[in-house]
Design an enzyme around this catalytic site. Structure first.
Site, short mmCIF file in Angstrom:
data_model
loop_
_atom_site.label_atom_id
_atom_site.label_comp_id
_atom_site.label_asym_id
_atom_site.label_seq_id
_atom_site.Cartn_x
_atom_site.Cartn_y
_atom_site.Cartn_z
CE1 TYR A 1 13.35 7.34 -4.37
CE2 TYR A 1 12.24 7.76 -2.27
CZ TYR A 1 12.20 7.31 -3.59
OH TYR A 1 11.02 6.85 -4.12
N GLY B 1 11.30 5.27 -7.02
CA GLY B 1 11.03 3.85 -7.14
C GLY B 1 12.20 3.12 -7.76
CG HIS C 1 3.16 8.41 -9.90
ND1 HIS C 1 4.16 8.49 -10.84
CD2 HIS C 1 3.69 7.71 -8.87
CE1 HIS C 1 5.23 7.86 -10.41
NE2 HIS C 1 4.98 7.37 -9.20
CG ASN D 1 5.39 8.03 -0.79
OD1 ASN D 1 4.83 6.96 -0.65
ND2 ASN D 1 6.69 8.15 -0.96
NE ARG E 1 -30.65 -19.64 23.29
CZ ARG E 1 -30.03 -20.83 23.16
NH1 ARG E 1 -29.01 -21.13 23.94
NH2 ARG E 1 -30.43 -21.70 22.27
#
Length: 512
Positions: free
Chosen positions: A54, A61, A84, A197, A285
């Protein structure tokens, strides 16, 4: 010019700030070059094998099942970057893009990505040349990293797309690279994927927000002290022994800051004089408790940022034993959660700050101050509408506090079926930080005017130093109505650039 050296073990928040905001030069260490070459050797060996790996010899994907032959792999890497780079909307700020690029280079230099040394060097060269790719607001879901923003940066390395030059002019990236003598990269196996990535955009924005919020929390301690003084409140609630019995570190630090600012004040402790009151209002306060909780949130977020800065975020990753393994480390959840947490804390700090401002302007609650601190109330409106502006900012802060990380929208044909939305969390936090700066500036403007209206009483030396410095910065004091926007802008700049903190610290010494 300061130089930041990138090695194999991550980087520091200060390095990110130096590169992103101060244009520090970037150099690759010898160990980084060695690690890059070693990891690349592993990728090249796997690329030569017939078995699909891969990111090296497959699609990406939902398309990861297709084996890609050697003749198409360079095209595959180019195509993933081009496809992309699909961002839309306004341009992202230059400092964000520089942080994004630098942090991706940090991961590349870890030796876990398989990118060649020459690609890493080109990334450093682009940063050093002051070339900033055009990155757009929308395109990241915060899972598989900040895909579209990083892709626009990778596109520029290829000599494609648009970028801003060192002169601030946007031109085709190829022209800018040529002018700087930089040769565009030709991507090989895994390199396109490795460049896009990661969680680098959201992490860069987290690091910068942390730096800004550290300054703002100290600024808010100072303005809270000024308001307490202007309301003739009591500093007894700031005593260390009271905060020691509820030992939250941030609370103790905030109370200590306020006590230092109020040291020597002639205005505090008058709450039993003409209009006796047993206690000051919560917004006064409880200022250390609210600001302290925010400070502790900052500390937690800083821990997450430091872990992420030491991380190598990529998929797949090259391991020391030669394996290239898929993983889910690109998921932005750890960063997204703290980005949202910071927006919540910032909104609450803005809210309590506005309540103090409103109290200073209301003649029924300000213990003797004129309505709206006006010169001639009725003829003059004073700071009435400055509080409107502050209230509008606070209301937006509450909307920005809605967590982005609680959302998820599936993508990539349901392969990426749970996403972090960390980029969106970071973008809204940047807006929240800007708004909080303006909110604190309005309290500063109001409190300094109120103190000056307390005739016959001497403010603390630190308060006096702040008032003198802010007046020199162009923020005018009490008087008849005038065009208010320039005063508010000057007060904003005074807080934003750290002048408020420096003015107080000129008397108190370093504040926590």
């Amino acid at each position: 010019m300061h130089t930041v050296v990138v090695g194999t073990s991550g980087t520091t928040p200060q390095d990110v700030l130096d590169v992103a905001r101060r244009n520090a030069r970037v150099e690759l260490s010898a160990d980084a070059l060695t690690a890059l070459a070693a990891a690349r050797g592993i990728v090249d060996a796997l690329a030569a094998k017939p078995e699909p790996v891969y990111g090296v010899s497959t699609g990406f994907g939902a398309l990861a099942s297709r084996h890609i032959g050697p003749e198409l792999r360079a095209q595959l890497q180019r195509n993933i970057v081009r496809s992309h780079a699909a961002g839309m909307g306004p341009r992202v700020e230059r400092e964000v893009v520089r942080a994004l690029m630098f942090l991706r280079l940090k991961t590349v230099c870890s030796g876990h990505t398989g990118v060649r040394p020459e690609v890493a060097q080109t990334m450093a060269d682009v940063l050093n040349a002051g070339i900033t790719p055009v990155v757009h607001e929308y395109g990241s879901l915060g899972c598989s990293g900040d895909l579209a923003p990083l892709s626009h940066c990778a596109l520029a390395l290829m000599g494609e797309g648009d970028a801003e030059g060192p002169d601030g002019i946007v031109k085709p990236a190829g022209e800018l690279l040529a002018a700087a003598g930089i040769t565009p990269v030709e991507l090989r196996e895994k390199e396109g994927l490795a460049l896009l990535n990661g969680t680098d955009g959201m992490l860069g924005m987290l690091v910068m927000a942390l730096a800004d919020l550290q300054r703002l929390y100290t600024s808010a301690d100072i303005t809270a002290a000024l308001t307490l003084e202007a309301l003739l409140g009591t500093e007894k609630v700031l005593a260390p022994e009271l905060h020691a019995i509820r030992p939250h570190p941030g609370q103790a630090a905030a109370a200590a800051n306020m006590l230092k600012v109020l040291a020597g004040s002639g205005l505090t402790g008058h709450h039993q004089d003409d209009a006796p009151r047993v206690q000051d209002a919560y917004s006064v306060r409880c200022a250390p408790q609210v600001a302290g909780a925010g400070r502790d949130t900052l500390a937690h977020a800083s821990t997450v940022a430091e872990r992420e800065l030491a991380s190598a975020v990529d998929n797949p990753v090259v391991l020391p034993d030669g394996r290239v393994e898929s993983n889910g480390n690109f998921h932005g959840a750890p960063v997204a959660y703290v980005l949202d947490f910071l927006a919540i804390a910032a909104a609450d700090l803005g809210s309590i700050t506005e309540r103090r401002t409103d109290r200073l302007l209301d003649k029924n609650r300000s213990h003797g101050l004129p309505p709206f601190l006006a010169g001639d109330a009725g003829v003059d409106s004073g700071l009435m509408i400055a509080q409107y502006t502050q209230a509008a900012l606070v209301s937006e802060m509450k909307r920005l506090a809605v967590p982005a990380s609680a959302d998820s929208i599936p993508s990539s044909a349901m392969q990426e079926d749970h996403v972090s939305m960390g980029w969106s969390a970071a973008r809204k936090l940047r807006t929240a930080v800007d708004n909080l700066t303006r909110i604190v500036a309005i309290e500063l403007y109001t409190a300094t005017r109120a103190i000056e209206l307390r005739e016959g009483l001497t403010p603390a030396p630190a308060s006096t130093a702040v008032i003198e410095a802010v007046r020199k910065a162009g923020v005018e004091g009490p008087g008849p109505d005038r065009f208010l926007a320039p005063d508010l802008a000057a007060a904003d700049a005074f807080v934003r650039d750290g002048s408020l903190v420096r003015a107080a610290e000129s008397v108190t010494g370093t504040l926590g």
